[in-house]
Design an enzyme around this catalytic site. Structure first.
Site, PDB file in Angstrom:
ATOM      1  CG  HIS A   7      -0.343   0.016   2.542  1.00 57.27           C
ATOM      2  ND1 HIS A   7      -0.102  -1.150   3.228  1.00 57.27           N
ATOM      3  CD2 HIS A   7       0.083   1.012   3.349  1.00 57.27           C
ATOM      4  CE1 HIS A   7       0.446  -0.864   4.398  1.00 57.27           C
ATOM      5  NE2 HIS A   7       0.586   0.450   4.494  1.00 57.27           N
ATOM      6  CG  HIS A  79       3.956   4.393   5.478  1.00 58.65           C
ATOM      7  ND1 HIS A  79       3.119   4.945   6.425  1.00 58.65           N
ATOM      8  CD2 HIS A  79       3.423   3.173   5.208  1.00 58.65           C
ATOM      9  CE1 HIS A  79       2.150   4.095   6.710  1.00 58.65           C
ATOM     10  NE2 HIS A  79       2.294   3.008   5.982  1.00 58.65           N
ATOM     11  CD  GLU A 130       3.513  -0.537   7.208  1.00 63.25           C
ATOM     12  OE1 GLU A 130       2.898   0.131   6.353  1.00 63.25           O
ATOM     13  OE2 GLU A 130       2.980  -0.978   8.239  1.00 63.25           O
TER      14      GLU A 130
HETATM   15 CO    CO Z   1       1.127   1.243   6.312  1.00 64.35          CO
END
Ligand code: CO
Length: 134
Positions: A7, A79, A130
């Site tokens: 994502h 992120h 991440e």
């Molecule tokens: Co995230």
């Protein structure tokens, strides 16, 4: 080592407004809001054919995205999340190459209920990364 883009996370001040724009203007499939007190955020996931967008709104005192929104009052990309097969093996390989893992270096259970880690944005061209165990 990294796999799919899981994502892209966007920090917003008003998650209801942002979700409505994704739903009504962009015509995307938008989840309900979920409060995640352990992470200091409220999340909405937007499912696209090839990846997801994670909308983040601060929740409670000391939210980890509060400072980001002070610097970016209109919101912004917070992120990117890449999938890895084995998060501890990925962490060890990255640290051996000089990348910095945020916090105590131990994977935490993230917003999808899977182990995640964050990598220092200064090591990745100003982008907070991440890693999520797929
Ligand atoms: Co995230």
């Amino acid at each position: 080592m990294i796999g799919r883009l899981n994502h892209v996370a966007i920090a917003v001040r008003d998650i209801a407004k942002a979700a409505a724009v994704y739903r009504d203007t962009l015509g995307a499939q938008v989840s309900e809001q979920v409060q995640q007190p352990a992470h200091g955020v409220t999340t909405v996931f937007i499912t696209l054919p090839n990846t997801k967008i994670e909308l983040l709104e601060p929740l409670g005192e000391g939210s980890p995205i509060a400072k980001f929104l002070e610097r970016n009052p209109e919101g912004g990309i917070h992120h990117l999340c890449y999938e890895v097969d084995d998060i501890r093996a990925a962490r060890d390989a990255l640290q051996a190459k000089g990348a910095r893992v945020l916090g105590d270096g131990e994977p935490k259970i993230g917003a999808h209920g899977k182990p995640v880690l964050f990598l220092h944005p200064k090591d990745f061209f100003g982008t907070l990364v991440e890693l999520e165990q797929a």
